[in-house]
Design a protein around this motif. Structure first.
Motif, PDB file in Angstrom:
ATOM      1  N   ASP A 104       0.852  -1.193   0.000  1.00 23.75           N
ATOM      2  CA  ASP A 104       0.000   0.000   0.000  1.00 23.75           C
ATOM      3  C   ASP A 104       0.888   1.243   0.000  1.00 23.75           C
ATOM      4  O   ASP A 104       1.481   1.599   1.023  1.00 23.75           O
ATOM      5  N   ILE A 105       0.959   1.925  -1.145  1.00 22.20           N
ATOM      6  CA  ILE A 105       1.891   3.049  -1.255  1.00 22.20           C
ATOM      7  C   ILE A 105       1.388   4.304  -0.552  1.00 22.20           C
ATOM      8  O   ILE A 105       2.107   5.297  -0.450  1.00 22.20           O
ATOM      9  N   SER A 106       0.147   4.265  -0.032  1.00 23.53           N
ATOM     10  CA  SER A 106      -0.382   5.418   0.701  1.00 23.53           C
ATOM     11  C   SER A 106      -0.043   5.361   2.189  1.00 23.53           C
ATOM     12  O   SER A 106      -0.317   6.305   2.926  1.00 23.53           O
ATOM     13  N   ILE A 107       0.556   4.244   2.642  1.00 24.26           N
ATOM     14  CA  ILE A 107       0.887   4.047   4.060  1.00 24.26           C
ATOM     15  C   ILE A 107       2.379   3.797   4.179  1.00 24.26           C
ATOM     16  O   ILE A 107       2.940   2.990   3.420  1.00 24.26           O
ATOM     17  N   PRO A 108       3.069   4.469   5.110  1.00 25.30           N
ATOM     18  CA  PRO A 108       4.496   4.170   5.323  1.00 25.30           C
ATOM     19  C   PRO A 108       4.699   2.677   5.589  1.00 25.30           C
ATOM     20  O   PRO A 108       3.863   2.029   6.245  1.00 25.30           O
ATOM     21  N   ILE A 109       5.780   2.138   5.105  1.00 23.08           N
ATOM     22  CA  ILE A 109       6.030   0.701   5.241  1.00 23.08           C
ATOM     23  C   ILE A 109       5.994   0.265   6.700  1.00 23.08           C
ATOM     24  O   ILE A 109       5.395  -0.759   7.053  1.00 23.08           O
ATOM     25  N   GLU A 110       6.586   1.043   7.587  1.00 24.02           N
ATOM     26  CA  GLU A 110       6.619   0.686   9.009  1.00 24.02           C
ATOM     27  C   GLU A 110       5.237   0.716   9.649  1.00 24.02           C
ATOM     28  O   GLU A 110       5.041   0.148  10.724  1.00 24.02           O
ATOM     29  N   SER A 111       4.255   1.358   9.007  1.00 21.63           N
ATOM     30  CA  SER A 111       2.913   1.481   9.581  1.00 21.63           C
ATOM     31  C   SER A 111       1.940   0.446   9.031  1.00 21.63           C
ATOM     32  O   SER A 111       0.802   0.363   9.500  1.00 21.63           O
ATOM     33  N   GLN A 112       2.357  -0.346   8.052  1.00 19.17           N
ATOM     34  CA  GLN A 112       1.458  -1.348   7.483  1.00 19.17           C
ATOM     35  C   GLN A 112       1.421  -2.588   8.369  1.00 19.17           C
ATOM     36  O   GLN A 112       2.372  -2.884   9.101  1.00 19.17           O
ATOM     37  N   ASP A 113       0.276  -3.301   8.308  1.00 15.01           N
ATOM     38  CA  ASP A 113       0.123  -4.511   9.113  1.00 15.01           C
ATOM     39  C   ASP A 113       1.203  -5.528   8.763  1.00 15.01           C
ATOM     40  O   ASP A 113       1.562  -5.703   7.588  1.00 15.01           O
ATOM     41  N   LEU A 114       1.690  -6.207   9.800  1.00 15.78           N
ATOM     42  CA  LEU A 114       2.768  -7.176   9.617  1.00 15.78           C
ATOM     43  C   LEU A 114       2.280  -8.439   8.904  1.00 15.78           C
ATOM     44  O   LEU A 114       1.114  -8.825   9.008  1.00 15.78           O
TER      45      LEU A 114
END
Length: 207
Positions: free
Chosen positions: A122-132
């Motif tokens: 999801d390019i709208s969400i920072p990578i560190e904030s995406q679900d694991l």
């Protein structure tokens, strides 16, 4: 009695007295763990998520961490190090579900083992904030994982395997394999028919 006194003075002299005490303290408060464990000074050690069997050694500056909460998700992590496991300096074990390392397996300096992946879809969400993305990891018994290797989520490594230095490992690897490279592949397996180690194709077929 004199043997006990000599052992105490020896551990004080070689700097292992406090690490031995840490191991005893950990075993007292963790019912699933056994004694005879030595823990040097880890950076982070979430003991309620960790089970250590007998004669486990954890050296300085390691991070052995269970992740129970990330973003909106809750986890019940379990890190199990079986008897005789050695985790050398600066290793990083991070777990949200389950990481199990078999007896007498040794992790050399700077090895990373994780059952967690950070997606980037999801390019709208920072990578560190995406679900694991979480998948359990298992390393078999009697293995040697060399310096700077990275063992990624979902990986299963069989018994008596060698992982070469600087390898990035993801997948399922059978017993008695030599695993190297980025991405890691099998280069040798033990042939029980010929009773020798033999070269293989990357998928483990003898050549």
């Amino acid at each position: 009695m004199s043997n006990i006194i000599c052992s105490i003075f020896s551990s004080i002299y070689n700097g292992s007295f406090i690490p031995h005490l840490r191991g005893i303290y950990f075993s007292l408060f963790n019912k699933e763990s056994s004694g005879k464990t030595i823990i040097y000074r880890p950076i982070r050690f979430t003991k309620k998520f960790i089970t250590l069997k007998e004669n486990v050694s954890i050296f300085s500056n390691c991070r052995v961490e269970g992740i129970s909460h990330y973003g909106s998700q809750n986890y019940i992590p379990s890190i199990i190090l079986h008897s005789g496991v050695s985790v050398q300096q600066n290793c990083h074990i991070t777990c949200a579900q389950r990481i199990e390392i078999g007896s007498n397996t040794a992790l050399a300096n700077n090895v990373t083992v994780t059952d967690i992946d950070h997606p980037y879809t999801d390019i709208s969400i920072p990578i560190e904030s995406q679900d694991l993305i979480v998948k359990p990891v298992r390393i078999g018994k009697d293995c040697k994982i060399y310096n700077n290797a990275v063992i990624l989520q979902g990986t299963i490594i069989g018994d008596h395997c060698v992982v070469g230095a600087n390898s990035v490992v993801k997948g399922i690897f059978p017993d008695f394999s030599i695993i190297v490279g980025v991405p890691a592949r099998i280069v040798k397996r033990y042939d029980f028919t010929k009773k020798q180690w033999r070269k293989t194709s990357p998928n483990g077929i003898f050549i």
